[in-house]
Write a protein that holds these residues in place. Structure first.
Motif, PDB file in Angstrom:
ATOM      1  N   UNK A  43       0.677  -1.015   0.013  1.00 55.50           N
ATOM      2  CA  UNK A  43      -0.214   0.024   0.249  1.00 55.50           C
ATOM      3  C   UNK A  43       0.745   1.303   0.449  1.00 55.50           C
ATOM      4  N   UNK A  44       1.909   1.253   0.821  1.00 56.06           N
ATOM      5  CA  UNK A  44       2.576   2.503   0.333  1.00 56.06           C
ATOM      6  C   UNK A  44       3.164   2.962  -1.392  1.00 56.06           C
ATOM      7  N   UNK A  45       3.967   2.287  -1.679  1.00 53.28           N
ATOM      8  CA  UNK A  45       3.371   2.411  -3.203  1.00 53.28           C
ATOM      9  C   UNK A  45       2.616   2.809  -3.445  1.00 53.28           C
ATOM     10  N   UNK A  46       1.525   1.829  -3.765  1.00 53.40           N
ATOM     11  CA  UNK A  46       0.529   1.823  -4.269  1.00 53.40           C
ATOM     12  C   UNK A  46      -0.401   3.887  -3.845  1.00 53.40           C
ATOM     13  N   UNK A  47       0.251   4.032  -2.861  1.00 49.80           N
ATOM     14  CA  UNK A  47      -0.334   5.287  -2.209  1.00 49.80           C
ATOM     15  C   UNK A  47       0.080   6.399  -2.680  1.00 49.80           C
ATOM     16  N   UNK A  48       1.259   6.520  -3.067  1.00 49.50           N
ATOM     17  CA  UNK A  48       2.372   7.110  -4.325  1.00 49.50           C
ATOM     18  C   UNK A  48       1.669   7.858  -5.299  1.00 49.50           C
ATOM     19  N   UNK A  49       0.844   6.666  -5.730  1.00 48.99           N
ATOM     20  CA  UNK A  49       0.129   6.682  -7.277  1.00 48.99           C
ATOM     21  C   UNK A  49      -1.093   7.362  -6.747  1.00 48.99           C
ATOM     22  N   UNK A  50      -1.625   7.062  -6.187  1.00 53.24           N
ATOM     23  CA  UNK A  50      -3.599   7.352  -5.857  1.00 53.24           C
ATOM     24  C   UNK A  50      -2.648   9.252  -5.355  1.00 53.24           C
ATOM     25  N   UNK A  51      -1.968   9.368  -4.696  1.00 61.20           N
ATOM     26  CA  UNK A  51      -1.850  11.576  -4.882  1.00 61.20           C
ATOM     27  C   UNK A  51      -1.378  11.494  -6.090  1.00 61.20           C
ATOM     28  N   UNK A  52      -0.573  11.192  -6.698  1.00 60.05           N
ATOM     29  CA  UNK A  52       0.164  11.676  -8.005  1.00 60.05           C
ATOM     30  C   UNK A  52      -1.742  11.753  -8.459  1.00 60.05           C
ATOM     31  N   UNK A  53      -2.882  11.247  -8.941  1.00 61.84           N
ATOM     32  CA  UNK A  53      -3.839  11.188  -9.779  1.00 61.84           C
ATOM     33  C   UNK A  53      -4.668  11.930  -8.254  1.00 61.84           C
TER      34      UNK A  53
END
Length: 450
Positions: A43-53
């Motif tokens: 989730x740590x990696x995935x959330x970086x992408x989520x915040x970019x979106x």
């Protein structure tokens, strides 16, 4: 708790080492559970992408239309499904396997981000498509929020570590909140919004993989089967019939409706008030992430939830006061500093409320209560987005932020006034349930000091 820390083999080399390793062990103690460790890493990696979106989408709408009202509408479209579907999603979460719901929601969110990336990179993106994809994402989140929040209990074996796991979730979320907007600001200026959406789509691979690697023990369900309407009313009565849960959710709803709408106004604030660009917007949101991360570390470092109830209204006051001061300044460095306090305030508020709700809620009601938590945090936000966009157009962006801050402070002060009564109600409930004695002591201690 203290005995476990003292017997840590890393603490045998002197007082300084003992203090340092004990503190680190306390902060990250939930990572000793394999399933939670996998979830945390993916989730740590995935959330970086989520915040970019999250950063790229409002900026894209603003660049396409130049209208604060329109990206308010996009924000509304992405969050209103959580409000409408939330109660039903909570009932189904209590019926279904939370793990399977969580895996399915992550796959569907990856599909949503992939379609958004394709449309943007192909140059065919239109505002109506963004609205439709936002509605689709909102429908997924209506199920993802209660299942994800409830699943934390399944990943952490000992309930005394539940507060730490929730705080680590906030650390993870806000660590990504620092990195994501900063990276998004750079990519927005150099490669465009489409790349941000593409990176988000790819980032879901990590969280999906981590979920599939978990060792899940199937529980034997003994829940009675009844009509959905009956279970929905049962959850509604339980949530709003128990004063501590009711007042926590009401405070979160007030702050989300009025205060958290500042996020949809940040592109306008960065552009018109601070005379900045996408970098300015990204760094403002990143500063809020730093504050939230500091707050999360503070909560995770606590060995117990002693006096946690007191943090709730104080965090609300900190958040609202930060918004009030932000609305009165046009000085960029001071705005960045204020965003740190704003981020810390909202994180401390939401994580503290989450911890208390999770510990006082009956297992059979957890999905439904957490669906109302999701409605309070995200479900009211679409109305806040619309109101913020409309008021920003009528009275101005700073004035709208000021109003949100004032109402947040008033809500927190009202909760502070009710706090002694709520402590007295919760104390015997904890004694009866035998759940985390430290919580009962905390609630009793705080009521005595009010």
């Amino acid at each position: 708790m203290n005995k476990r820390v003292k017997t840590d083999p890393l603490q045998n080399s002197g007082t300084g080492s003992r203090t340092f390793s004990g503190k680190i062990g306390t902060i990250f103690r939930s990572l000793r559970y394999r399933n939670y460790r996998l979830y945390f890493s993916g989730q740590s990696v995935s959330l970086i992408g989520t915040w970019m979106q999250r950063i790229a989408m409002p900026w894209l709408v603003y660049e396409m239309t130049g209208s604060a009202l329109l990206f308010g509408i996009v924000g509304f479209a992405g969050q209103i499904p959580t409000f409408i579907l939330g109660p039903f999603a909570g009932v189904l979460t209590d019926r279904w396997d939370r793990y399977k719901v969580l895996v399915a929601s992550q796959i569907l969110l990856m599909v949503q981000a992939s379609v958004l990336a394709f449309l943007c990179l192909s140059g065919t993106i239109q505002v109506w498509q963004i609205v439709v994809l936002s509605i689709f994402m909102g429908c997924i989140n209506a199920f993802d929020i209660p299942s994800r929040q409830s699943f934390v209990v399944d990943m952490v074996d000992k309930k005394e570590d539940l507060g730490n796991a929730i705080a680590l979730n906030s650390m993870m979320f806000n660590g990504a909140r620092i990195i994501g907007p900063s990276v998004a600001g750079i990519i927005l200026a150099s490669a465009g919004e489409g790349i941000c959406f593409l990176i988000n789509a790819l980032s879901y691979i990590f969280v999906i993989s981590s979920l599939l690697l978990m060792r899940i023990t199937k529980e034997k369900s003994i829940r009675k089967k009844s009509e959905m309407t009956e279970e929905l009313l049962e959850g509604l009565k339980y949530t709003f019939g128990f004063k501590p849960i009711k007042h926590l959710i009401i405070l979160l709803a007030i702050v989300s409706l009025t205060g958290m709408s500042y996020t949809v106004l940040m592109p306008v604030f960065a552009s018109e008030v601070l005379s900045g660009d996408s970098h300015t917007f990204g760094f403002l949101m990143g500063a809020a992430g730093i504050g939230a991360l500091i707050g999360a570390v503070f909560l995770a470092s606590r060995e117990s939830v002693l006096k946690l109830g007191r943090i709730v209204p104080l965090a609300g006051i900190l958040f609202g006061s930060g918004l009030i001061l932000l609305s009165l300044t046009s000085y960029y460095p001071f705005s960045l500093l204020l965003m740190v306090f704003i981020g810390a305030g909202i994180m401390l508020l939401s994580a503290s409320c989450n911890t208390i709700l999770q510990t006082i809620t009956e297992e059979s009601m957890r999905g439904r209560v957490m669906s109302f938590y999701g409605m309070a945090v995200m479900g009211t936000a679409p109305f806040g987005s619309l109101l913020a966009g409309a008021f920003a157009k009528i009275i101005g962006t700073p004035e709208t932020i000021l109003g949100g801050g004032l109402i947040s402070v008033i809500g927190a002060l009202f909760f502070l006034r009710k706090l002694p009564e709520l402590k007295n109600i919760v104390h015997p409930i904890y004694v009866k349930m035998g759940v985390i004695p430290e919580v009962a002591s905390a609630l009793q201690d705080v009521s005595k000091t009010q």
